[in-house]
Design a protein around this motif. Structure first.
Motif, PDB file in Angstrom:
ATOM      1  N   HIS A 203      -9.132  -9.275   3.678  1.00 24.45           N
ATOM      2  CA  HIS A 203      -9.197  -9.199   2.215  1.00 24.45           C
ATOM      3  C   HIS A 203     -10.005 -10.357   1.627  1.00 24.45           C
ATOM      4  N   ASN A 207     -13.679  -9.975  -0.362  1.00 22.17           N
ATOM      5  CA  ASN A 207     -13.903 -10.441  -1.735  1.00 22.17           C
ATOM      6  C   ASN A 207     -14.966 -11.534  -1.804  1.00 22.17           C
ATOM      7  N   LYS A 528      -6.851  -0.251  -2.671  1.00 23.06           N
ATOM      8  CA  LYS A 528      -7.089  -0.023  -4.093  1.00 23.06           C
ATOM      9  C   LYS A 528      -7.628  -1.267  -4.780  1.00 23.06           C
ATOM     10  N   LYS A 529      -7.070  -2.436  -4.467  1.00 21.54           N
ATOM     11  CA  LYS A 529      -7.517  -3.659  -5.114  1.00 21.54           C
ATOM     12  C   LYS A 529      -8.958  -3.988  -4.756  1.00 21.54           C
ATOM     13  N   THR A 530      -9.302  -3.855  -3.496  1.00 24.60           N
ATOM     14  CA  THR A 530     -10.672  -4.147  -3.073  1.00 24.60           C
ATOM     15  C   THR A 530     -11.652  -3.157  -3.660  1.00 24.60           C
ATOM     16  N   SER A 532     -11.246  -1.663  -6.571  1.00 28.25           N
ATOM     17  CA  SER A 532     -11.383  -2.036  -7.981  1.00 28.25           C
ATOM     18  C   SER A 532     -12.294  -3.246  -8.139  1.00 28.25           C
ATOM     19  N   PHE A 533     -12.157  -4.209  -7.235  1.00 32.80           N
ATOM     20  CA  PHE A 533     -12.983  -5.420  -7.256  1.00 32.80           C
ATOM     21  C   PHE A 533     -14.464  -5.057  -7.157  1.00 32.80           C
ATOM     22  N   SER A 587      -7.081 -16.497  -4.084  1.00 34.73           N
ATOM     23  CA  SER A 587      -6.800 -15.831  -2.815  1.00 34.73           C
ATOM     24  C   SER A 587      -7.123 -16.739  -1.625  1.00 34.73           C
ATOM     25  N   TYR A 601      -0.360  -8.937   0.861  1.00 33.50           N
ATOM     26  CA  TYR A 601      -1.149  -7.713   0.971  1.00 33.50           C
ATOM     27  C   TYR A 601      -0.350  -6.626   1.681  1.00 33.50           C
TER      28      TYR A 601
END
Length: 726
Positions: A203, A207, A528-530, A532-533, A587, A601
């Protein structure tokens, strides 16, 4: 006709910029040291120009040396243009100047006039200049003077002076902060991965790589040949470090020496400012086409020029513009970026090797537990190969732009050969790596109905090729191919399209639109978070490309629109960059300082965690017995793995061989079955995340594969998870 800037919407938009900490407590000042031509065949040009307006003493101080072919009485028409808005218009007759300050221009004579003077301004004129103009960064204002014949009204000359208040969003501190945070993210992911927290590492790395890609996208906008507002030029200049555009004195001397030694002719613009009027492009290329030189066109800075007859007008734009602002000669730009890429590669290799031997020394001295970074210490060469591949991916956009651009400017024959060799090699390496990932994933699907099985169960493949697919979900392993194509095509348009900013702008908007639609529909990233990023980054990059299209003036919009859009571009991107930096910083710190960062996570839905083997997880006697029964050694990378880069580079690809081995090793059948039973029980427990397999890196999963084969392909537990219903 006079119009007040205070009655326009511009001050309200500019007021937003005052919220950013760029203003200082220095004396209020508006100044210029550049006088540029705005008319072909102008009969007046300046070799020295200094103007400063200080509202506290209500005086404009002017010092001009120039070349004039005008003879007779003239009228001066002064326009003050702020963000495309004509804020002030004045008509001045030097022959009726009450203060006598301009009497030297009545009449105007041919030759090389030199007339310093002070021009007092009335309170009425000063009141028309908004106070925020003295504090907002990168003031987009220009004072334009038209010299007209008093008898005929013919326009004899046009000169304009870009104005500055000394404030700018281009700050070295911004570049350092962004570089450190992006580097911290990559470092944190490497450390946490070495400690066994693969989920967190994936993760943080994803990012950090996306953040670095955003910085490079901002830098590419600054490299286009599009006419950019001053605030956009300065903002994008903050990220040119990500493209290797960094000035170091001795490196510039080396680049100049190398070019001369290989038959090239170095440019001397920066070292010859006394005889060159350098102008950063602020208008379309068509307007200044008569001023272009062979190497392009650079704002005149004063360096004591006195010989007006030898002055050369140079305008810079695109890649040369960012090089000039970084004080790098145009002919040194390629070698500068290339040298920093090579230095970065060597520095990383040195750090990895040093870390390997430092950890070994600490373990031998008893200062560190033997299980710390054990996987890295046992297979550090494979890890180093994976790191080198990742660096090539990071430097790919930079080298695409610089190498293809070098093919158009051809600084020297040796540099052209170097550019061709470098870009062909990088494309071949990344293309081969992408091909390997696709072939491994397809074999995994064929044998196990799941691409994640081999991609994540083979530690050598994971450490070597994982940089291309760990940020994506297992079913989107192929997405690295369109990403590489996106970087290649975009970089080529920047490098090869320097002659037309409009073409670059249209290409950018199409390329970014395709990427945005692709990530929105496919949602290829790991969770989902990645997703969205990265969707947010793609959306901002598309919006920036829309702004770039507006800057290219294809809509022939009023200047005030361009000025306002430039301010909006800066505000949107500075807020977005700040949010991204905070997210990556948080993070990274959590990954480094948390005892168990994986709790932050959720486990991946593609069950990759079940396939990743970790030596640090070898904590049960049953697993140790199973490993011993299979004849596996201690080290993850202890025995050679023939064919890791061939078709049989996965463990499961040698299933037939393992079955034969099992048939000849009945004495070990009982322990292996126990291990299989234990693993099936723990893996099918849906109340908790699937555990890591506890066999060390580089060891075969004989029991799991055999039990899977006994159940048949349709009953394989590896088919569970999102996207695996084939």
């Amino acid at each position: 006709m006079r119009r007040s800037l205070a009655s326009s919407p511009i001050p309200w938009l500019l007021a937003l910029l005052s919220l950013f900490p760029f203003a200082t407590l220095a004396e209020r000042l508006i100044q210029s040291s550049s006088l540029n031509l705005c008319q072909e065949n102008s009969q007046f040009s300046a070799t020295l120009f200094n103007v400063a307006f200080t509202p506290d003493n209500k005086t404009v101080t002017v010092d001009i040396e120039g070349v004039s072919s005008i003879s007779g009485n003239v009228t001066l028409k002064l326009d003050l243009i702020v963000y495309g808005y004509n804020a002030l218009q004045e008509t001045i007759d030097p022959c009726t100047d009450a203060d006598g300050q301009l009497m030297g221009l009545c009449p105007m004579n041919t030759g090389t006039p030199n007339f310093p003077f002070n021009l007092p301004l009335s309170d009425d004129v000063i009141s028309k200049i908004p106070g925020i103009a003295f504090t907002i960064p990168d003031l987009d204002a220009v004072a334009r003077v038209l010299i007209l014949s008093k008898n005929t009204g013919e326009q004899l000359a046009c000169v304009e002076a870009p104005l500055s208040n000394g404030q700018s969003v281009y700050q070295k501190a911004v570049g350092w902060v962004t570089a450190v945070i992006a580097g911290l993210g990559l470092l944190a992911s490497a450390i946490t991965n070495g400690l066994g927290h693969s989920n967190t590492a994936a993760h943080v790395a994803a990012n950090a790589m996306s953040l670095f890609g955003y910085f490079q996208a901002q830098a590419l906008i600054g490299m286009t040949a599009v006419t950019l507002p001053p605030i956009v030029q300065s903002w994008t200049q903050n990220f040119q470090w990500s493209m290797g555009i960094i000035r170091i004195g001795f490196l510039q001397n080396m680049a100049t020496w190398y070019q001369r030694a290989t038959g090239g002719t170095p440019s001397t613009i920066l070292s010859n400012l006394a005889n060159a009027s350098v102008q950063i492009q602020k208008r379309s290329l068509d307007v200044v086409s008569g001023l272009l030189t062979k190497r392009g066109v650079f704002p005149r800075t004063n360096a004591g020029a006195t010989n007006a007859q030898t002055t050369t007008n140079v305008i810079v734009y695109g890649i040369k513009r960012v090089g000039f602002r970084s004080k790098i000669e145009p002919t040194n730009i390629f070698l500068t970026g290339y040298a920093f890429f090579v230095i970065f590669v060597l520095l990383v290799i040195a750090c990895v090797v040093a870390f390997k031997y430092i950890t070994e020394a600490l373990v031998k001295a008893g200062k560190m537990k033997s299980d710390k970074f054990q996987e890295f210490r046992n297979g550090w060469l494979t890890v180093l190969k994976g790191i080198m591949f990742r660096i090539i991916l990071i430097g790919f956009p930079q080298m695409v732009v610089l190498c293809f651009w070098e093919l158009t400017v051809r600084d020297s024959a040796a540099e052209v050969v170097l550019a061709i060799f470098t870009i062909v090699t990088m494309i071949a390496i990344l293309g081969w790596a992408a091909f390997k990932v696709i072939r491994i994933a397809q074999r995994s699907i064929q044998m196990h109905k799941n691409p994640a099985y081999i991609l994540y169960s083979d530690p050598v493949s994971l450490n070597k090729w994982g940089f291309l697919y760990v940020q994506f979900k297992a079913t989107a392993y192929y997405f690295i191919v369109p990403v590489l194509g996106y970087l290649l095509v975009k970089g080529m348009f920047v490098a090869l399209g320097q002659g037309s900013g409009a073409v670059q702008a249209v290409a950018f908007i199409l390329i970014e639109a395709i990427l945005l639609v692709g990530v929105c529909i496919l949602r290829p990233y790991m969770d989902k978070k990645t997703n969205s990023f990265n969707i947010a980054i793609a959306a901002i990059q598309f919006l920036s490309s829309v702004f770039l299209l507006i800057f290219s003036d294809v809509f022939n919009q009023p200047g005030i629109v361009t000025g306002v859009v430039g301010v909006i571009f800066f505000v949107v991107n500075v807020i977005f960059a700040f949010v991204l930096l905070i997210m990556v910083l948080v993070s990274s710190c959590y990954a480094l300082f948390s005892k168990n960062p994986d709790t932050r996570y959720q486990p991946m839905r593609d069950d990759r965690g079940s396939f990743i083997k970790s030596q640090t997880q070898l904590n049960t006697e049953l697993d140790a017995l199973g490993a011993t029964a299979r004849g596996e050694g201690k080290g993850a990378y202890g025995k050679p793995r023939a064919g890791i880069d061939d078709d049989d580079d996965s463990y499961s690809s040698s299933s037939a061989g393992m079955r034969q081995k099992e048939a000849n090793s009945d004495v070990y059948s009982a322990p292996v079955q126990q291990s299989d039973s234990y693993y099936q029980t723990t893996h099918t427990n849906t109340s908790s995340p699937a555990p890591y397999h506890n066999a060390p890196y580089g060891q075969n999963r004989t029991g799991s594969i055999r039990s899977e084969q006994s159940r048949g392909p349709t009953a394989s537990p590896w088919q569970r998870g999102a996207g695996y219903d084939h």
